[in-house]
Scaffold this motif. Structure first.
Motif, PDB file in Angstrom:
ATOM      1  N   ARG A   4       0.927  -1.138  -0.087  1.00  0.00           N
ATOM      2  CA  ARG A   4      -0.010   0.015   0.038  1.00  0.00           C
ATOM      3  C   ARG A   4       0.705   1.214   0.127  1.00  0.00           C
ATOM      4  O   ARG A   4       1.961   1.057   0.376  1.00  0.00           O
ATOM      5  N   VAL A   5       0.042   2.516  -0.348  1.00  0.00           N
ATOM      6  CA  VAL A   5       0.639   3.612  -0.453  1.00  0.00           C
ATOM      7  C   VAL A   5       0.015   4.649   0.760  1.00  0.00           C
ATOM      8  O   VAL A   5      -1.424   4.269   0.655  1.00  0.00           O
ATOM      9  N   VAL A   6       0.384   5.465   1.593  1.00  0.00           N
ATOM     10  CA  VAL A   6      -0.367   6.321   2.464  1.00  0.00           C
ATOM     11  C   VAL A   6       0.050   7.598   2.056  1.00  0.00           C
ATOM     12  O   VAL A   6       1.116   8.043   2.103  1.00  0.00           O
ATOM     13  N   LEU A   7      -0.885   8.582   1.769  1.00  0.00           N
ATOM     14  CA  LEU A   7      -0.574  10.106   1.351  1.00  0.00           C
ATOM     15  C   LEU A   7      -1.126  10.782   2.655  1.00  0.00           C
ATOM     16  O   LEU A   7      -2.180  10.754   3.216  1.00  0.00           O
ATOM     17  N   HIS A   8      -0.173  11.838   3.048  1.00  0.00           N
ATOM     18  CA  HIS A   8      -0.017  12.709   3.803  1.00  0.00           C
ATOM     19  C   HIS A   8      -0.160  14.181   3.354  1.00  0.00           C
ATOM     20  O   HIS A   8       0.426  14.334   1.949  1.00  0.00           O
ATOM     21  N   THR A   9      -0.380  14.959   4.213  1.00  0.00           N
ATOM     22  CA  THR A   9      -0.204  16.415   3.733  1.00  0.00           C
ATOM     23  C   THR A   9       0.860  17.322   4.899  1.00  0.00           C
ATOM     24  O   THR A   9       0.522  16.900   5.802  1.00  0.00           O
ATOM     25  N   THR A  10       1.685  17.941   4.542  1.00  0.00           N
ATOM     26  CA  THR A  10       2.610  18.620   5.390  1.00  0.00           C
ATOM     27  C   THR A  10       2.009  19.704   6.083  1.00  0.00           C
ATOM     28  O   THR A  10       2.613  20.134   7.333  1.00  0.00           O
ATOM     29  N   GLU A  11       0.753  20.192   5.670  1.00  0.00           N
ATOM     30  CA  GLU A  11       0.263  21.480   6.273  1.00  0.00           C
ATOM     31  C   GLU A  11       1.243  22.552   6.128  1.00  0.00           C
ATOM     32  O   GLU A  11       1.456  23.307   7.435  1.00  0.00           O
ATOM     33  N   SER A  12       1.893  22.741   4.916  1.00  0.00           N
ATOM     34  CA  SER A  12       2.763  23.796   4.803  1.00  0.00           C
ATOM     35  C   SER A  12       2.441  24.192   3.529  1.00  0.00           C
ATOM     36  O   SER A  12       1.992  23.921   2.590  1.00  0.00           O
ATOM     37  N   PRO A  13       3.267  25.377   3.153  1.00  0.00           N
ATOM     38  CA  PRO A  13       3.289  25.977   1.765  1.00  0.00           C
ATOM     39  C   PRO A  13       4.117  24.996   0.962  1.00  0.00           C
ATOM     40  O   PRO A  13       4.933  23.940   1.572  1.00  0.00           O
ATOM     41  N   ALA A  14       3.976  24.957  -0.510  1.00  0.00           N
ATOM     42  CA  ALA A  14       4.918  24.173  -1.423  1.00  0.00           C
ATOM     43  C   ALA A  14       5.623  25.201  -2.059  1.00  0.00           C
ATOM     44  O   ALA A  14       5.465  26.400  -2.135  1.00  0.00           O
ATOM     45  N   GLY A  15       6.593  24.646  -2.897  1.00  0.00           N
ATOM     46  CA  GLY A  15       7.406  25.333  -3.769  1.00  0.00           C
ATOM     47  C   GLY A  15       8.664  25.739  -2.973  1.00  0.00           C
ATOM     48  O   GLY A  15       9.073  25.265  -1.957  1.00  0.00           O
ATOM     49  N   GLY A  16       9.575  26.614  -3.381  1.00  0.00           N
ATOM     50  CA  GLY A  16      10.841  26.961  -2.900  1.00  0.00           C
ATOM     51  C   GLY A  16      11.654  25.857  -2.600  1.00  0.00           C
ATOM     52  O   GLY A  16      11.621  24.896  -3.317  1.00  0.00           O
ATOM     53  N   ARG A  17      12.278  25.954  -1.515  1.00  0.00           N
ATOM     54  CA  ARG A  17      12.870  24.662  -0.884  1.00  0.00           C
ATOM     55  C   ARG A  17      12.474  24.256   0.255  1.00  0.00           C
ATOM     56  O   ARG A  17      13.140  23.716   1.315  1.00  0.00           O
ATOM     57  N   TYR A  18      10.959  24.239   0.545  1.00  0.00           N
ATOM     58  CA  TYR A  18      10.291  23.779   1.613  1.00  0.00           C
ATOM     59  C   TYR A  18      10.643  22.483   1.692  1.00  0.00           C
ATOM     60  O   TYR A  18      10.339  21.866   3.098  1.00  0.00           O
ATOM     61  N   LEU A  19      10.771  21.851   0.866  1.00  0.00           N
ATOM     62  CA  LEU A  19      11.054  20.408   0.828  1.00  0.00           C
ATOM     63  C   LEU A  19      11.989  19.934   1.870  1.00  0.00           C
ATOM     64  O   LEU A  19      12.079  18.991   2.671  1.00  0.00           O
ATOM     65  N   GLU A  20      13.246  20.868   1.742  1.00  0.00           N
ATOM     66  CA  GLU A  20      14.333  20.524   2.427  1.00  0.00           C
ATOM     67  C   GLU A  20      13.846  20.999   4.027  1.00  0.00           C
ATOM     68  O   GLU A  20      14.533  20.276   4.951  1.00  0.00           O
ATOM     69  N   SER A  21      13.408  22.054   4.155  1.00  0.00           N
ATOM     70  CA  SER A  21      13.131  22.445   5.595  1.00  0.00           C
ATOM     71  C   SER A  21      12.124  21.942   6.371  1.00  0.00           C
ATOM     72  O   SER A  21      12.379  21.174   7.700  1.00  0.00           O
ATOM     73  N   ILE A  22      11.244  21.283   5.505  1.00  0.00           N
ATOM     74  CA  ILE A  22      10.208  20.314   6.284  1.00  0.00           C
ATOM     75  C   ILE A  22      10.852  18.885   6.536  1.00  0.00           C
ATOM     76  O   ILE A  22      10.476  18.392   7.290  1.00  0.00           O
TER      77      ILE A  22
END
Length: 486
Positions: free
Chosen positions: A128-146
């Motif tokens: 299975r795959v489970v999908l979450h949301t970070t409850e944060s903005p997207a774009g920029g380099r939020y991927l690294e900080s989150i």
């Protein structure tokens, strides 16, 4: 008044200590983060009162920790012994297709040290795959900080995805459990099934991230889908579409969760209380979107007339995205699109040759068998360049010694430098505008960041000078399908 240590965790996982601050400073930080349209927002540590994180668009993570707090380890014990775990880190690479599935996604940005959970409790249950949301903005380099935040609070999934930039980050092998779900009593939901691939998607449950998002133009997401297919995850939502958020909570059926394979929302998992990912478009999540599918379903072969010189349609784009996910990215200088071109034919031919076909069976035009292998994730991936590209440490050192003092744009061994730069860009350490085959100061600084990172070896001082050595280059090669030589 409580005093706090202040530090910055950088995207390359290095840390800068900034001294101590008082509680008034933290009050100011919270107030600034609460301003409308600020590129920063705060998160408290869920298990350590007083520990505050500030997530930033530039990829840095600010961290405030009370000076009198007890020492802690990032990964708290989770009930498994080391013997249960496969060897962590990118050295495990990809297991043979058919025997198992993809463990590391090619080109994904490495986050953390590659170690997350452990072996699955119920490997005979469906994947299975489970999908979450970070409850944060997207774009920029939020991927690294989150991503850094999730590591610090020991809540890592296997993957994190940004629907704006189409960037994919990976915390650990898909064959191991994640840490983003609560247990259902004594049953460990993180370890349910053959695999339980958890994906944190940047965005808010109240604003579904699939709105205005087209999977056909997102090769990063296509790689995720291909990896899920390699484990046999069905293209279905057995608990039904995730519910609108905010709104009434969905029933969390244990029988469906334990007995069915496919895609689930966090809102579907028993023992959990979160409502994410919200009312996402499940058709898009599974790779749909664009024009209506042909008769027989979206995965049916659309016909030879949709490919070849002069063809221009969504099937050409989908073909290119699937080929990129299977190792064909190098054939596309700007990415797949709807207009058939030499890149599509060359990538298709490389995939056909990878199956052991030759002559008219490897003519670069997809037929029903080629299409079926691509949409199901079966068959052999395209090897890295006819043969895997080879990058020499001696050549890179020569390039650095000659290109850095020379005028901008000077190149020495540009093909090998470009392979290196492409890998550094995939790690999020080098802007793709500087992937040009010239070993300049930006390439040197990006490689120094790789050397300092845990994945690159955790070097410091003169050992992290940005000039490649064989060991650090081999570590990078293992993650990005090239061969490092002396």
């Amino acid at each position: 008044m409580t005093t706090h240590h202040a530090a910055i965790i950088h995207p390359d996982r290095s840390l800068t200590y900034c001294g101590t601050v008082d509680e008034e400073h933290l009050d100011t930080v919270r107030a600034l983060a609460a301003l409308p349209d600020t590129p920063r927002f705060t998160r408290e540590h869920p298990a350590r009162p007083g520990s505050l994180f500030v997530l930033r668009e530039d990829g840095d993570l600010d961290w405030y920790e009370p000076v009198d707090a007890a020492p802690f380890t990032v990964h708290a014990p989770d009930g498994h012994t080391p013997a249960e775990d496969t060897e962590p880190g990118p050295a495990s690479a990809t297991l043979p297709r058919g025997a198992s599935g993809t463990t590391w996604i090619s080109g994904a940005i490495g986050i953390g040290d590659g170690s997350i959970g452990g072996a699955m409790d119920t490997p005979d249950n469906p994947p299975r795959v489970v999908l979450h949301t970070t409850e944060s903005p997207a774009g920029g380099r939020y991927l690294e900080s989150i991503g850094s935040y999730l590591v610090q609070v020991a809540s890592e999934p296997q993957l994190i995805y940004c629907p704006v930039t189409d960037r994919v980050g990976q915390f650990g092998p898909l064959s191991q459990s994640g840490r983003a779900l609560k247990n259902d009593g004594a049953r460990r939901t993180n370890r349910e099934g053959k695999v339980c691939i958890q994906i944190e998607v940047l965005g808010y449950a109240s604003k579904p991230w699939t709105t205005g998002w087209d999977p056909a133009s997102k090769p990063g997401w296509q790689k995720i889908l291909a990896a899920a297919r390699s484990w046999g995850v069905p293209k279905a939502f057995p608990a039904g579409p995730p519910a609108r958020y905010p709104g009434p909570d969905k029933p969390r059926s244990r029988s469906v969760w334990q007995g069915s394979g496919g895609y689930f929302g966090h809102c579907d998992v028993p023992g959990n209380d979160h409502g994410d990912p919200g009312q996402i478009d499940t058709g898009k999540v599974l790779g749909g979107g664009g024009p209506p599918p042909p008769p027989g379903g979206g995965d049916a072969f659309p016909g030879a007339g949709n490919f070849g010189p002069g063809a221009s349609n969504a099937y050409v784009t989908r073909l290119g995205n699937m080929l990129c996910a299977r190792g064909g990215r190098r054939f596309y200088s700007v990415g797949p699109g709807p207009n058939w071109g030499d890149a599509d034919r060359n990538a298709t031919r490389a995939f056909q040759q990878a199956q052991g076909w030759f002559g008219s069976d490897a003519d670069g035009l997809p037929g029903p068998t080629t299409w079926e292998l691509l949409v199901t994730g079966r068959g052999n991936d395209i090897p890295g360049g006819g043969s895997t590209p080879s990058v020499s440490v001696a050549h890179l050192k020569a390039a650095a010694s000659q290109d850095i003092p020379a005028p901008d744009g000077h190149t020495t061994y540009p093909s090998e430098v470009r392979v290196l730069e492409d890998a550094l860009a995939a790690e999020g350490l080098l802007n793709r505008a500087y992937v040009d085959g010239s070993f300049g100061t930006r390439t040197r600084d990006a490689y120094a960041a790789w050397q300092r990172s845990s994945a690159g070896g955790g070097y410091s001082g003169s050992d992290a000078d940005g000039i490649p050595g064989l060991t650090s280059l081999q570590r990078l090669a293992a993650r990005h399908a090239f061969t490092a030589t002396a």
